[in-house]
Write an enzyme that holds these catalytic residues in place. Structure first.
Site, PDB file in Angstrom:
ATOM      1  N   ASN A 194      -0.362  10.543   5.946  1.00 11.82           N
ATOM      2  CA  ASN A 194      -1.586  10.114   6.602  1.00 11.82           C
ATOM      3  C   ASN A 194      -2.667  11.184   6.621  1.00 11.82           C
ATOM      4  O   ASN A 194      -3.831  10.880   6.884  1.00 11.82           O
ATOM      5  CB  ASN A 194      -1.277   9.629   8.019  1.00 11.82           C
ATOM      6  CG  ASN A 194      -0.645   8.259   7.995  1.00 11.82           C
ATOM      7  OD1 ASN A 194      -1.318   7.259   7.816  1.00 11.82           O
ATOM      8  ND2 ASN A 194       0.673   8.208   8.138  1.00 11.82           N
ATOM      9  N   THR A 240      -7.231  10.325  -0.188  1.00 15.05           N
ATOM     10  CA  THR A 240      -7.352  11.165  -1.376  1.00 15.05           C
ATOM     11  C   THR A 240      -6.087  11.174  -2.205  1.00 15.05           C
ATOM     12  O   THR A 240      -6.057  11.731  -3.285  1.00 15.05           O
ATOM     13  CB  THR A 240      -7.687  12.603  -0.983  1.00 15.05           C
ATOM     14  OG1 THR A 240      -6.692  13.081  -0.050  1.00 15.05           O
ATOM     15  CG2 THR A 240      -9.051  12.660  -0.308  1.00 15.05           C
ATOM     16  N   THR A 300       0.870  -1.179   0.000  1.00 19.87           N
ATOM     17  CA  THR A 300       0.000   0.000   0.000  1.00 19.87           C
ATOM     18  C   THR A 300       0.908   1.230   0.000  1.00 19.87           C
ATOM     19  O   THR A 300       1.351   1.663  -1.053  1.00 19.87           O
ATOM     20  CB  THR A 300      -0.965  -0.011   1.206  1.00 19.87           C
ATOM     21  OG1 THR A 300      -0.228  -0.246   2.410  1.00 19.87           O
ATOM     22  CG2 THR A 300      -2.020  -1.093   1.027  1.00 19.87           C
ATOM     23  N   THR A 330      -0.821  -2.972  11.130  1.00 17.05           N
ATOM     24  CA  THR A 330      -1.286  -3.032   9.749  1.00 17.05           C
ATOM     25  C   THR A 330      -0.210  -3.643   8.889  1.00 17.05           C
ATOM     26  O   THR A 330       0.465  -2.980   8.156  1.00 17.05           O
ATOM     27  CB  THR A 330      -1.720  -1.687   9.200  1.00 17.05           C
ATOM     28  OG1 THR A 330      -2.457  -1.941   8.012  1.00 17.05           O
ATOM     29  CG2 THR A 330      -0.628  -0.775   8.871  1.00 17.05           C
ATOM     30  N   LYS A 375       4.142  -6.957   3.987  1.00 17.70           N
ATOM     31  CA  LYS A 375       3.873  -5.561   3.693  1.00 17.70           C
ATOM     32  C   LYS A 375       3.565  -4.865   5.012  1.00 17.70           C
ATOM     33  O   LYS A 375       3.095  -5.475   5.970  1.00 17.70           O
ATOM     34  CB  LYS A 375       2.719  -5.400   2.702  1.00 17.70           C
ATOM     35  CG  LYS A 375       1.344  -5.798   3.199  1.00 17.70           C
ATOM     36  CD  LYS A 375       0.596  -4.790   4.042  1.00 17.70           C
ATOM     37  CE  LYS A 375       0.520  -3.436   3.407  1.00 17.70           C
ATOM     38  NZ  LYS A 375      -0.203  -2.477   4.332  1.00 17.70           N
TER      39      LYS A 375
END
Length: 408
Positions: A403, A408, A158, A195, A184
């Site tokens: 962050n 967006t 990501t 995460t 990841k």
């Protein structure tokens, strides 16, 4: 390169190096950018499987589905992964979508549904674009190969800036055995699973239950000892699959090569964990905190994680400021017993505190050390035999930028 425990780093290795594994990745359109966003690891045979999952009480739908698959028989033949969408907090539709992902991939591979696990990473609270997955899964099946390790690594990223992969080999019963991994993780990283997604493969044969105990222990001292920002995510998991195709006698605690295999397995997990910490969002430096002299290993782990997770410590490292006061303050608020009058602190080889009293040190030399891309903080509490190591990264302006506009 051969480690002290007898394993060798396979410089060109990947998650597909262990016998029986293939992998691949494709772009199916979940991400707007033209980057792989759907990947899989597949085994030629039903593999023994072990897994650890996020401690967040809000658990994404794919993790629930994967737990169900593993509980059925304790084996998996495939892990399907998408990036760009977490399929978390998506209600009943999210549960259905995760099961549909599993069923669609199982049908494409021609294996039972419970031999497939699924997981996702990305934005929380957005419905999964299933039509894109339905188109991407058949293409992905055609891309699976023993050369597909790098494509898989790209597909699971990501905000990661670099791929994270490691493979080691060793000899067990005169047979070559491989242990490999890919991961990841860059933000929302905190001890007790964060995460991050981790995938480990091996062709070793293991006795029943040994893979789970091995993974659980390795996770405690590696993946659970990293932090980037103190946030624990909804999707995190580490899965280990063992094909058993190396031809060795099943490994267990009484096997003469068990310690060597355990060391190799832990090395893979530790390398991936450190790479996640090094690649923290906006990070410029890897921070390692070594704590010794605690009452217990648990206390040492708690203190090490508190120090490496302190925003004040992380900011000081970013600014190359030898502010040892922030380090001892973090240790003192960790919530475990320690003698505040017997603490030694070193930055690399530079002593800055001895028996909790300041030590005159060369400030320019300390700054030069902290300017490097790896910083090691040593803390000796002089209170027992407990010891631990934790890893993290500095806190930079770029972390906020990344962050502030993640969606967006």
């Amino acid at each position: 390169m051969t480690g002290q425990n007898g394993f060798t780093i396979a410089l060109d290795g990947s998650v597909t190096t262990p016998k029986g594994f293939r992998a691949g990745g494709v772009h199916c359109g979940i991400k707007k950018v033209q980057r792989f966003d759907l990947g899989a690891i597949v085994c030629d045979v039903p593999a023994d499987v072990a897994a650890v999952f996020t401690t967040n009480v809000v658990i994404a739908a794919p993790l629930t589905v994967t737990k169900e698959s593993i509980a059925k028989e304790g084996k998996l033949q495939a892990m399907l992964v998408n990036s760009g969408n977490a399929n978390a907090c998506t209600g009943e539709q999210g549960d259905k979508d995760a099961r549909d992902m599993r069923a669609t991939f199982a049908e494409a591979l021609g294996v039972p549904e419970h031999y497939v696990g699924v997981t996702s990473t990305g934005v929380i609270g957005v419905p999964m674009p299933m039509e894109k997955l339905y188109r991407g899964i058949p293409e992905l099946r055609t891309k699976l190969s023993t050369e597909g390790g790098d494509d898989f690594c790209q597909a699971i990223m990501t905000t990661d800036l670099v791929q994270k992969s490691i493979c080691v080999t060793l000899t067990v019963d005169g047979k070559q055995v491989s242990v490999a991994g890919a991961a990841k993780g860059s933000g929302m990283i905190h001890p007790n699973m964060a995460t991050m997604l981790g995938f480990m493969t091996t062709d070793a044969a293991l006795q029943p239950g040994c893979l789970q105990s091995l993974l659980s222990h390795a996770t405690d001292v590696t993946f659970n000892m990293i932090t980037v920002d103190g946030d624990t995510s909804t999707n995190d998991m580490v899965v280990a699959m063992a094909s058993g195709l190396a031809g060795n006698e099943p490994l267990g605690p009484n096997h003469p090569d068990w310690e060597s295999f355990s060391a190799a397995f832990r090395h893979v997990a530790e390398t991936l964990a450190k790479e996640i910490a090094r690649d923290g969002e906006g990070a410029t430096k890897l921070i390692e905190v070594n704590v010794v002299g605690a009452s217990t290993d648990y206390d040492a782990r708690t203190i090490a994680k508190t120090i490496v997770g302190s925003n004040l410590v992380k900011s000081a490292v970013y600014g190359s400021d030898a502010n040892w006061g922030r380090i001892i303050a973090a240790a003192g608020r960790a919530g475990v017993p320690m003698n505040p009058n017997t603490v030694d602190i070193r930055l690399g080889d530079i002593a800055v505190l001895r028996q909790s009293a300041p030590v005159a040190f060369d400030e320019p030399a300390a700054k030069a050390y902290l300017d490097g891309n790896e910083v090691t903080i040593h803390v000796d509490l002089h209170g027992g035999a407990g010891k631990a190591t934790a890893w993290g990264c500095d806190l930079t302006y770029d972390y906020v930028k990344i962050n502030a506009s993640y969606r967006t």
